[in-house]
Design a protein around this motif. Sequence first.
Motif, PDB file in Angstrom:
ATOM      1  N   ASP A  28       0.756  -1.308   0.029  1.00 30.82           N
ATOM      2  CA  ASP A  28      -0.155   0.161   0.173  1.00 30.82           C
ATOM      3  C   ASP A  28       1.149   1.142   0.050  1.00 30.82           C
ATOM      4  OD1 ASP A  28      -2.118  -1.493   0.122  1.00 30.82           O
ATOM      5  OD2 ASP A  28      -2.562  -1.289   2.286  1.00 30.82           O
ATOM      6  N   ALA A  29       1.906   1.388   0.937  1.00 33.80           N
ATOM      7  CA  ALA A  29       2.874   2.321   0.803  1.00 33.80           C
ATOM      8  C   ALA A  29       3.362   2.610  -0.408  1.00 33.80           C
ATOM      9  CB  ALA A  29       3.802   2.075   1.945  1.00 33.80           C
ATOM     10  N   VAL A  30       3.984   1.415  -1.175  1.00 31.98           N
ATOM     11  CA  VAL A  30       4.702   1.771  -2.307  1.00 31.98           C
ATOM     12  C   VAL A  30       3.836   2.327  -3.368  1.00 31.98           C
ATOM     13  CG1 VAL A  30       5.494   0.379  -4.597  1.00 31.98           C
ATOM     14  CG2 VAL A  30       6.443  -0.041  -2.053  1.00 31.98           C
ATOM     15  N   LYS A  31       2.332   1.925  -3.529  1.00 32.58           N
ATOM     16  CA  LYS A  31       1.390   2.446  -4.499  1.00 32.58           C
ATOM     17  C   LYS A  31       1.163   3.821  -3.950  1.00 32.58           C
ATOM     18  CE  LYS A  31      -0.863  -1.977  -5.086  1.00 32.58           C
ATOM     19  NZ  LYS A  31      -1.835  -2.901  -4.538  1.00 32.58           N
ATOM     20  N   ARG A  32       1.043   4.371  -2.875  1.00 33.88           N
ATOM     21  CA  ARG A  32       0.811   5.383  -2.173  1.00 33.88           C
ATOM     22  C   ARG A  32       1.954   6.577  -2.435  1.00 33.88           C
ATOM     23  NH1 ARG A  32       0.879   4.816   2.876  1.00 33.88           N
ATOM     24  NH2 ARG A  32      -0.982   3.567   2.843  1.00 33.88           N
ATOM     25  N   GLY A  33       3.163   5.833  -2.454  1.00 34.99           N
ATOM     26  CA  GLY A  33       4.508   6.919  -2.514  1.00 34.99           C
ATOM     27  C   GLY A  33       4.784   7.136  -1.098  1.00 34.99           C
ATOM     28  N   THR A  34       4.090   6.767  -0.098  1.00 38.22           N
ATOM     29  CA  THR A  34       4.518   7.208   1.357  1.00 38.22           C
ATOM     30  C   THR A  34       4.211   6.188   2.256  1.00 38.22           C
ATOM     31  OG1 THR A  34       3.677   9.649   0.804  1.00 38.22           O
ATOM     32  CG2 THR A  34       3.989   9.057   3.079  1.00 38.22           C
ATOM     33  N   LEU A  35       5.418   5.997   2.941  1.00 36.08           N
ATOM     34  CA  LEU A  35       5.174   4.996   4.316  1.00 36.08           C
ATOM     35  C   LEU A  35       4.679   5.625   5.475  1.00 36.08           C
ATOM     36  CD1 LEU A  35       5.680   2.223   5.613  1.00 36.08           C
ATOM     37  CD2 LEU A  35       8.177   2.951   5.759  1.00 36.08           C
ATOM     38  N   LYS A  36       3.647   5.343   6.027  1.00 33.08           N
ATOM     39  CA  LYS A  36       3.097   6.191   6.994  1.00 33.08           C
ATOM     40  C   LYS A  36       3.530   5.314   8.362  1.00 33.08           C
ATOM     41  CE  LYS A  36      -0.774   8.793   4.771  1.00 33.08           C
ATOM     42  NZ  LYS A  36      -2.004   8.841   4.868  1.00 33.08           N
ATOM     43  N   VAL A  37       4.010   6.047   9.413  1.00 36.34           N
ATOM     44  CA  VAL A  37       4.591   5.325  10.631  1.00 36.34           C
ATOM     45  C   VAL A  37       3.989   6.100  11.817  1.00 36.34           C
ATOM     46  CG1 VAL A  37       6.542   4.560  11.971  1.00 36.34           C
ATOM     47  CG2 VAL A  37       6.669   4.427   9.360  1.00 36.34           C
ATOM     48  N   GLY A  38       3.432   5.326  12.659  1.00 42.86           N
ATOM     49  CA  GLY A  38       2.855   5.852  13.789  1.00 42.86           C
ATOM     50  C   GLY A  38       4.294   6.052  14.950  1.00 42.86           C
ATOM     51  N   MET A  39       3.952   7.006  15.592  1.00 44.31           N
ATOM     52  CA  MET A  39       5.214   7.304  16.533  1.00 44.31           C
ATOM     53  C   MET A  39       5.085   8.289  17.541  1.00 44.31           C
ATOM     54  SD  MET A  39       8.946   8.553  15.286  1.00 44.31           S
ATOM     55  CE  MET A  39       9.539   6.837  14.527  1.00 44.31           C
ATOM     56  N   ASP A  40       5.497   7.904  18.927  1.00 43.54           N
ATOM     57  CA  ASP A  40       5.239   8.917  19.943  1.00 43.54           C
ATOM     58  C   ASP A  40       6.630   9.634  20.267  1.00 43.54           C
ATOM     59  OD1 ASP A  40       4.758  10.484  22.183  1.00 43.54           O
ATOM     60  OD2 ASP A  40       4.351   8.538  23.620  1.00 43.54           O
ATOM     61  N   PRO A  41       6.973  10.478  19.664  1.00 43.18           N
ATOM     62  CA  PRO A  41       8.357  11.235  19.831  1.00 43.18           C
ATOM     63  C   PRO A  41       8.915  11.688  21.066  1.00 43.18           C
ATOM     64  CG  PRO A  41       6.899  12.782  18.577  1.00 43.18           C
ATOM     65  CD  PRO A  41       6.134  11.649  18.891  1.00 43.18           C
ATOM     66  N   THR A  42       9.201  10.732  21.994  1.00 43.97           N
ATOM     67  CA  THR A  42       9.548  11.393  23.295  1.00 43.97           C
ATOM     68  C   THR A  42      10.575  10.200  23.727  1.00 43.97           C
ATOM     69  OG1 THR A  42       7.773  10.209  24.408  1.00 43.97           O
ATOM     70  CG2 THR A  42       7.315  12.599  23.917  1.00 43.97           C
ATOM     71  N   TYR A  43      11.067   9.465  23.101  1.00 44.40           N
ATOM     72  CA  TYR A  43      11.830   8.257  23.534  1.00 44.40           C
ATOM     73  C   TYR A  43      13.364   8.452  23.012  1.00 44.40           C
ATOM     74  CZ  TYR A  43      13.328   3.580  24.249  1.00 44.40           C
ATOM     75  OH  TYR A  43      14.016   2.437  24.582  1.00 44.40           O
ATOM     76  N   MET A  44      14.120   9.210  23.909  1.00 46.63           N
ATOM     77  CA  MET A  44      15.417   9.386  23.648  1.00 46.63           C
ATOM     78  C   MET A  44      16.398   8.105  23.761  1.00 46.63           C
ATOM     79  SD  MET A  44      16.634  12.897  25.459  1.00 46.63           S
ATOM     80  CE  MET A  44      16.613  12.211  27.256  1.00 46.63           C
ATOM     81  N   ILE A  55      11.274  15.645  14.031  1.00 47.31           N
ATOM     82  CA  ILE A  55      11.292  14.320  14.807  1.00 47.31           C
ATOM     83  C   ILE A  55      12.639  13.577  14.163  1.00 47.31           C
ATOM     84  CG2 ILE A  55      10.300  12.176  15.083  1.00 47.31           C
ATOM     85  CD1 ILE A  55       7.743  13.447  14.824  1.00 47.31           C
ATOM     86  N   ILE A  56      13.522  13.507  15.034  1.00 47.69           N
ATOM     87  CA  ILE A  56      14.867  12.683  14.995  1.00 47.69           C
ATOM     88  C   ILE A  56      14.998  11.623  15.662  1.00 47.69           C
ATOM     89  CG2 ILE A  56      15.798  14.868  13.913  1.00 47.69           C
ATOM     90  CD1 ILE A  56      17.437  14.837  16.649  1.00 47.69           C
ATOM     91  N   GLY A  57      16.025  10.784  15.477  1.00 45.68           N
ATOM     92  CA  GLY A  57      16.475   9.739  16.245  1.00 45.68           C
ATOM     93  C   GLY A  57      17.025   8.486  15.697  1.00 45.68           C
ATOM     94  N   PHE A  58      17.281   7.340  16.406  1.00 44.75           N
ATOM     95  CA  PHE A  58      17.816   6.196  15.810  1.00 44.75           C
ATOM     96  C   PHE A  58      16.902   5.397  14.900  1.00 44.75           C
ATOM     97  CE2 PHE A  58      18.287   1.526  16.825  1.00 44.75           C
ATOM     98  CZ  PHE A  58      19.274   1.154  16.258  1.00 44.75           C
ATOM     99  N   GLU A  59      15.789   5.355  15.639  1.00 48.32           N
ATOM    100  CA  GLU A  59      14.786   4.546  14.797  1.00 48.32           C
ATOM    101  C   GLU A  59      14.151   5.260  13.568  1.00 48.32           C
ATOM    102  OE1 GLU A  59      10.791   1.773  16.055  1.00 48.32           O
ATOM    103  OE2 GLU A  59      11.488   3.041  17.465  1.00 48.32           O
ATOM    104  N   VAL A  60      14.091   6.608  13.556  1.00 48.95           N
ATOM    105  CA  VAL A  60      13.870   7.498  12.537  1.00 48.95           C
ATOM    106  C   VAL A  60      14.597   7.117  11.461  1.00 48.95           C
ATOM    107  CG1 VAL A  60      13.313   9.922  11.908  1.00 48.95           C
ATOM    108  CG2 VAL A  60      12.654   9.113  14.172  1.00 48.95           C
ATOM    109  N   ASP A  61      16.008   7.136  11.625  1.00 51.88           N
ATOM    110  CA  ASP A  61      16.699   6.846  10.685  1.00 51.88           C
ATOM    111  C   ASP A  61      16.886   5.518  10.237  1.00 51.88           C
ATOM    112  OD1 ASP A  61      17.850   9.493  10.894  1.00 51.88           O
ATOM    113  OD2 ASP A  61      20.028   8.968  11.530  1.00 51.88           O
ATOM    114  N   ILE A  62      16.513   4.657  11.261  1.00 52.07           N
ATOM    115  CA  ILE A  62      16.259   3.362  10.440  1.00 52.07           C
ATOM    116  C   ILE A  62      15.053   3.274   9.223  1.00 52.07           C
ATOM    117  CG2 ILE A  62      15.376   0.885  10.759  1.00 52.07           C
ATOM    118  CD1 ILE A  62      17.331   0.950  13.222  1.00 52.07           C
ATOM    119  N   LEU A  63      14.089   4.013   9.786  1.00 51.89           N
ATOM    120  CA  LEU A  63      12.753   4.221   8.959  1.00 51.89           C
ATOM    121  C   LEU A  63      13.068   5.013   7.684  1.00 51.89           C
ATOM    122  CD1 LEU A  63      10.320   4.594  11.813  1.00 51.89           C
ATOM    123  CD2 LEU A  63      10.326   2.961  10.315  1.00 51.89           C
TER     124      LEU A  63
END
Length: 265
Positions: A28-44, A55-63
């Motif tokens: 679905d993401a490939v067809k849409r052209g966007t990968l939507k990821v749910g995230m609570d950006p408070t976890y250093m 929003i930055i971070g280790f997991e963000v860079d993997i995504l």
Amino acid sequence: MKKYLSMLLVGVTALVAVSAAQAGAIDDAVKRGTLKVGMDPTYMPFEMTNKRGEIIGFEVDILKAMAKAMGVKLELVSTGYDGIIPALLTDKFDMIGSGMTLTQERNLRLNFSEPFIVVGQTLLIRKELEGTIKSYKDLNTADYRITSKLGTTGEMVAKKLISKAKYHGYDNEQEAVLDVVNGKADAFIYDAPYNVVAVNKVGNGKLVFLDKPFTYEPLAFGLKKGDYDSINFINNFLHQIHEDGTYDRIHDKWFKDTAWQKDME
């Protein structure tokens, strides 16, 4: 013959409908052209908001690397942690990427990728308790007040292993840590990678970090049940970045280098 052809057509239509229903989040993401990821950006340092509101971070860079491998843009959907699973199940985004521990309870509701890192719960305690509190077991009495973030394994562990202590949770990590800094709580229970940063960044010299993890917690990406094609893609992606050096580069940026902390001030 007509009856046979009619039955065949019904069967083909049903097969197409099932195939369409089984289209996965990655497709679905490939067809849409966007990968939507749910995230609570408070976890250093996994996901957090810098002073520019990004929003930055280790997991963000993997995504980001995952989205690049898919040839799509990454869209991070900021979501409160206690409502993040219901939000996935009601199609607010394609997957959860929010430092989520793969627990058996959650696995009954979600499919998970292979872990991208393993962490464990640790303690930040009031400096005055140094030497008195040597492990979580010492806190398991009504004499102590403990805290963590609501909806996390920190809260689950606090209520399960330290159930005799008085517990009060918060919507975000920093509020809970400040409760200990300000003497309103005796200990904060949370993942080791967060606590190793928070003891200096938030602690103000008033905290002691008991750094030996007392739980085993694999962190993974969460998807809807039955989405095996997406799990297959994500697992193969994780294997690839582990072997080609991408994972080590991202890991070292967030766990060995401290330059990113300047962006948070």
